[in-house]
Design a protein around this motif. Sequence first.
Motif, PDB file in Angstrom:
ATOM      1  N   ALA A 214     -36.887 -85.089  91.512  1.00  0.00           N
ATOM      2  CA  ALA A 214     -35.647 -85.812  91.205  1.00  0.00           C
ATOM      3  C   ALA A 214     -35.135 -86.576  92.413  1.00  0.00           C
ATOM      4  O   ALA A 214     -35.088 -85.867  93.440  1.00  0.00           O
ATOM      5  CB  ALA A 214     -34.368 -85.326  90.831  1.00  0.00           C
ATOM      6  N   ARG A 215     -34.903 -88.130  92.586  1.00  0.00           N
ATOM      7  CA  ARG A 215     -34.398 -88.629  93.753  1.00  0.00           C
ATOM      8  C   ARG A 215     -33.235 -88.497  93.928  1.00  0.00           C
ATOM      9  O   ARG A 215     -32.642 -88.653  95.233  1.00  0.00           O
ATOM     10  CB  ARG A 215     -35.086 -90.141  93.730  1.00  0.00           C
ATOM     11  N   ALA A 216     -32.353 -88.332  93.033  1.00  0.00           N
ATOM     12  CA  ALA A 216     -30.943 -88.363  93.273  1.00  0.00           C
ATOM     13  C   ALA A 216     -30.374 -87.246  92.099  1.00  0.00           C
ATOM     14  O   ALA A 216     -31.045 -87.408  91.054  1.00  0.00           O
ATOM     15  CB  ALA A 216     -30.135 -89.330  93.186  1.00  0.00           C
ATOM     16  N   VAL A 217     -29.329 -86.304  92.515  1.00  0.00           N
ATOM     17  CA  VAL A 217     -28.792 -85.583  91.400  1.00  0.00           C
ATOM     18  C   VAL A 217     -27.279 -85.846  91.289  1.00  0.00           C
ATOM     19  O   VAL A 217     -26.455 -85.693  92.488  1.00  0.00           O
ATOM     20  CB  VAL A 217     -28.887 -84.116  91.521  1.00  0.00           C
ATOM     21  N   LEU A 218     -26.683 -86.525  90.167  1.00  0.00           N
ATOM     22  CA  LEU A 218     -25.458 -86.434  89.890  1.00  0.00           C
ATOM     23  C   LEU A 218     -24.830 -85.567  89.031  1.00  0.00           C
ATOM     24  O   LEU A 218     -25.313 -85.419  87.546  1.00  0.00           O
ATOM     25  CB  LEU A 218     -25.230 -87.866  89.131  1.00  0.00           C
ATOM     26  N   ALA A 219     -24.366 -84.395  89.487  1.00  0.00           N
ATOM     27  CA  ALA A 219     -23.920 -83.117  88.539  1.00  0.00           C
ATOM     28  C   ALA A 219     -22.491 -83.252  88.346  1.00  0.00           C
ATOM     29  O   ALA A 219     -21.528 -83.460  89.134  1.00  0.00           O
ATOM     30  CB  ALA A 219     -24.161 -81.972  89.637  1.00  0.00           C
ATOM     31  N   SER A 220     -22.064 -83.110  86.957  1.00  0.00           N
ATOM     32  CA  SER A 220     -20.939 -82.855  86.551  1.00  0.00           C
ATOM     33  C   SER A 220     -20.533 -81.526  86.395  1.00  0.00           C
ATOM     34  O   SER A 220     -21.130 -80.842  85.818  1.00  0.00           O
ATOM     35  CB  SER A 220     -20.832 -83.426  85.133  1.00  0.00           C
ATOM     36  N   LEU A 221     -19.300 -81.335  87.448  1.00  0.00           N
ATOM     37  CA  LEU A 221     -19.059 -79.913  87.272  1.00  0.00           C
ATOM     38  C   LEU A 221     -17.572 -79.560  86.519  1.00  0.00           C
ATOM     39  O   LEU A 221     -16.795 -78.933  87.083  1.00  0.00           O
ATOM     40  CB  LEU A 221     -18.645 -79.578  88.797  1.00  0.00           C
ATOM     41  N   GLY A 222     -17.162 -80.169  85.568  1.00  0.00           N
ATOM     42  CA  GLY A 222     -15.870 -79.970  84.565  1.00  0.00           C
ATOM     43  C   GLY A 222     -15.093 -80.599  85.573  1.00  0.00           C
ATOM     44  O   GLY A 222     -14.797 -81.519  86.098  1.00  0.00           O
ATOM     45  N   ALA A 223     -13.833 -79.700  85.416  1.00  0.00           N
ATOM     46  CA  ALA A 223     -12.663 -79.840  85.965  1.00  0.00           C
ATOM     47  C   ALA A 223     -12.636 -79.974  87.495  1.00  0.00           C
ATOM     48  O   ALA A 223     -11.706 -80.540  88.334  1.00  0.00           O
ATOM     49  CB  ALA A 223     -11.698 -78.997  85.665  1.00  0.00           C
ATOM     50  N   ASP A 224     -13.433 -79.450  88.182  1.00  0.00           N
ATOM     51  CA  ASP A 224     -13.971 -79.395  89.618  1.00  0.00           C
ATOM     52  C   ASP A 224     -14.292 -80.900  89.996  1.00  0.00           C
ATOM     53  O   ASP A 224     -13.864 -81.101  91.331  1.00  0.00           O
ATOM     54  CB  ASP A 224     -14.781 -78.456  89.950  1.00  0.00           C
ATOM     55  N   GLY A 225     -14.917 -81.783  89.297  1.00  0.00           N
ATOM     56  CA  GLY A 225     -15.118 -82.780  89.745  1.00  0.00           C
ATOM     57  C   GLY A 225     -16.740 -83.109  89.662  1.00  0.00           C
ATOM     58  O   GLY A 225     -17.464 -82.583  88.954  1.00  0.00           O
ATOM     59  N   GLY A 233     -27.265 -88.131 101.531  1.00  0.00           N
ATOM     60  CA  GLY A 233     -26.283 -87.355 101.826  1.00  0.00           C
ATOM     61  C   GLY A 233     -25.652 -86.297 100.607  1.00  0.00           C
ATOM     62  O   GLY A 233     -26.184 -86.677  99.556  1.00  0.00           O
ATOM     63  N   LEU A 234     -24.552 -85.724 100.964  1.00  0.00           N
ATOM     64  CA  LEU A 234     -23.951 -85.014 100.060  1.00  0.00           C
ATOM     65  C   LEU A 234     -22.506 -85.661  99.818  1.00  0.00           C
ATOM     66  O   LEU A 234     -21.671 -85.927 100.777  1.00  0.00           O
ATOM     67  CB  LEU A 234     -23.681 -83.457 100.417  1.00  0.00           C
ATOM     68  N   HIS A 235     -22.224 -85.875  98.760  1.00  0.00           N
ATOM     69  CA  HIS A 235     -20.669 -86.320  98.230  1.00  0.00           C
ATOM     70  C   HIS A 235     -20.242 -85.827  97.122  1.00  0.00           C
ATOM     71  O   HIS A 235     -20.929 -85.344  96.125  1.00  0.00           O
ATOM     72  CB  HIS A 235     -20.898 -88.093  98.050  1.00  0.00           C
ATOM     73  N   PHE A 236     -18.835 -85.492  97.350  1.00  0.00           N
ATOM     74  CA  PHE A 236     -18.007 -84.807  96.372  1.00  0.00           C
ATOM     75  C   PHE A 236     -16.879 -85.564  95.875  1.00  0.00           C
ATOM     76  O   PHE A 236     -16.237 -86.032  96.695  1.00  0.00           O
ATOM     77  CB  PHE A 236     -17.451 -83.466  96.737  1.00  0.00           C
ATOM     78  N   GLY A 237     -16.709 -85.896  94.539  1.00  0.00           N
ATOM     79  CA  GLY A 237     -15.766 -86.681  94.076  1.00  0.00           C
ATOM     80  C   GLY A 237     -14.847 -85.965  92.785  1.00  0.00           C
ATOM     81  O   GLY A 237     -15.423 -85.202  92.117  1.00  0.00           O
ATOM     82  N   SER A 238     -13.516 -86.428  92.791  1.00  0.00           N
ATOM     83  CA  SER A 238     -12.808 -85.584  91.923  1.00  0.00           C
ATOM     84  C   SER A 238     -11.498 -86.503  91.614  1.00  0.00           C
ATOM     85  O   SER A 238     -11.294 -87.596  92.330  1.00  0.00           O
ATOM     86  CB  SER A 238     -11.804 -84.379  92.623  1.00  0.00           C
ATOM     87  N   ALA A 239     -10.690 -86.418  90.540  1.00  0.00           N
ATOM     88  CA  ALA A 239      -9.789 -86.908  90.319  1.00  0.00           C
ATOM     89  C   ALA A 239      -8.674 -86.254  89.396  1.00  0.00           C
ATOM     90  O   ALA A 239      -9.078 -85.584  88.717  1.00  0.00           O
ATOM     91  CB  ALA A 239      -9.927 -88.144  89.628  1.00  0.00           C
ATOM     92  N   PRO A 240      -7.275 -86.581  89.591  1.00  0.00           N
ATOM     93  CA  PRO A 240      -6.327 -85.862  88.720  1.00  0.00           C
ATOM     94  C   PRO A 240      -6.412 -86.306  87.208  1.00  0.00           C
ATOM     95  O   PRO A 240      -6.668 -87.306  86.973  1.00  0.00           O
ATOM     96  CB  PRO A 240      -5.035 -85.968  89.389  1.00  0.00           C
ATOM     97  N   VAL A 241      -6.362 -85.477  86.046  1.00  0.00           N
ATOM     98  CA  VAL A 241      -6.429 -85.764  84.949  1.00  0.00           C
ATOM     99  C   VAL A 241      -5.334 -85.102  84.133  1.00  0.00           C
ATOM    100  O   VAL A 241      -4.813 -83.972  84.303  1.00  0.00           O
ATOM    101  CB  VAL A 241      -7.689 -85.101  84.114  1.00  0.00           C
ATOM    102  N   GLY A 242      -4.687 -85.825  83.348  1.00  0.00           N
ATOM    103  CA  GLY A 242      -3.331 -85.522  82.807  1.00  0.00           C
ATOM    104  C   GLY A 242      -3.724 -84.820  81.288  1.00  0.00           C
ATOM    105  O   GLY A 242      -4.526 -83.595  81.462  1.00  0.00           O
ATOM    106  N   THR A 243      -3.441 -85.316  80.406  1.00  0.00           N
ATOM    107  CA  THR A 243      -3.630 -84.499  78.916  1.00  0.00           C
ATOM    108  C   THR A 243      -5.141 -84.594  78.582  1.00  0.00           C
ATOM    109  O   THR A 243      -5.435 -85.858  78.468  1.00  0.00           O
ATOM    110  CB  THR A 243      -2.758 -84.852  77.856  1.00  0.00           C
ATOM    111  N   VAL A 244      -5.988 -83.803  78.367  1.00  0.00           N
ATOM    112  CA  VAL A 244      -7.276 -83.815  77.960  1.00  0.00           C
ATOM    113  C   VAL A 244      -7.120 -83.682  76.530  1.00  0.00           C
ATOM    114  O   VAL A 244      -6.619 -82.937  75.810  1.00  0.00           O
ATOM    115  CB  VAL A 244      -8.388 -82.713  78.403  1.00  0.00           C
ATOM    116  N   ARG A 245      -7.769 -85.028  75.851  1.00  0.00           N
ATOM    117  CA  ARG A 245      -7.811 -85.018  74.255  1.00  0.00           C
ATOM    118  C   ARG A 245      -9.036 -84.869  73.764  1.00  0.00           C
ATOM    119  O   ARG A 245      -9.263 -84.332  72.821  1.00  0.00           O
ATOM    120  CB  ARG A 245      -7.458 -86.678  74.221  1.00  0.00           C
ATOM    121  N   SER A 246     -10.061 -85.332  74.311  1.00  0.00           N
ATOM    122  CA  SER A 246     -11.410 -84.839  74.052  1.00  0.00           C
ATOM    123  C   SER A 246     -12.389 -85.219  75.283  1.00  0.00           C
ATOM    124  O   SER A 246     -12.509 -86.028  76.110  1.00  0.00           O
ATOM    125  CB  SER A 246     -11.831 -86.013  73.005  1.00  0.00           C
ATOM    126  N   ASN A 247     -13.248 -84.198  75.447  1.00  0.00           N
ATOM    127  CA  ASN A 247     -14.296 -84.396  76.402  1.00  0.00           C
ATOM    128  C   ASN A 247     -15.687 -84.845  75.836  1.00  0.00           C
ATOM    129  O   ASN A 247     -16.628 -84.690  76.500  1.00  0.00           O
ATOM    130  CB  ASN A 247     -14.608 -83.119  77.305  1.00  0.00           C
TER     131      ASN A 247
END
Length: 315
Positions: A214-225, A233-247
Amino acid sequence: MILTVTPNPSLDRTYEVPALDRGEVVRATGERLDPGGKGVNVSRAVSAAGVATLAVLPLGGVPGELVATLLRDQGIVAVPVPVAGHTRSNISVAEPDGTLTKINAPGPELSADEAESLLTAVAAGSQDADWVACCGSLPRGLAPSWYAALAARAHEAGARIALDTSGPALLAALAERPDVVKPNAEELAEAVGRPLSTVGDAVKAAEELRERGARAVLASLGADGQLLVDATGLHFGSAPVGTVRSNVGAGDASLAGFLAAGGTGPQALAAAVAHGAAAVQLPGSVMPTPADLVPDAVTVTSEVPLDRALMEPAA
């Protein structure tokens, strides 16, 4: 232009209920009917972002006709490949606390001729595509190597490959060097054969997938980001979430945001996080529009919190 491939699409019906009581009559407070499948969701989100998209998918029976109609009504250009079996119908039940119960049908079994027709349709569409997003599980009749064959043909046409699948299909396709793979934490743990307890564990697993092709990996880590491991290189992203209605479809929305923003580097990761955070706050498999996004709430850093324990460890 972003071409999406959904080998096992669905007609998705989502019910919102006060509570899911087994064995009781449950009265829904809301209902949605959407064209479904991971690639279909990516096309819907990409289209909402104002980027051209083409959805290639096998469709059959009355459910398939309805999926085609719903896509047309949403302005999605589709290339349906006719199959003898009926397109599957899935049901999701969403509770107010964010708990989601899904019943996914197996879908039709594709013949060898139908599988080849699907590959041919993708190859033809790839001529004008910047990205080919290969998304979801493979239906019965398609070997785990099918995505690898698709990736080879799309690369020959000059398109980049985004792969969102799991298990043997993911591992087989790595040999064709997909430009980005997008596993969630559980799929990442399955791919490397060990549990993931920290963000650092996820980084090591992502690096292993890069070593395998794989040339790049974009991994979803749930509520962690979300985590991006690529040539920058390595990058980590996150954002606050209000009410979860559906994932449902949140990961698909994330991939759409990533690709629509160029598909590489921290700027694309920020778009992926913004789209994913918006999607979980919408009902059913509704894809976010630009009005739903809050890009200023997204944090992206190269100082990855390697020791942070995952809120939802992957076994």
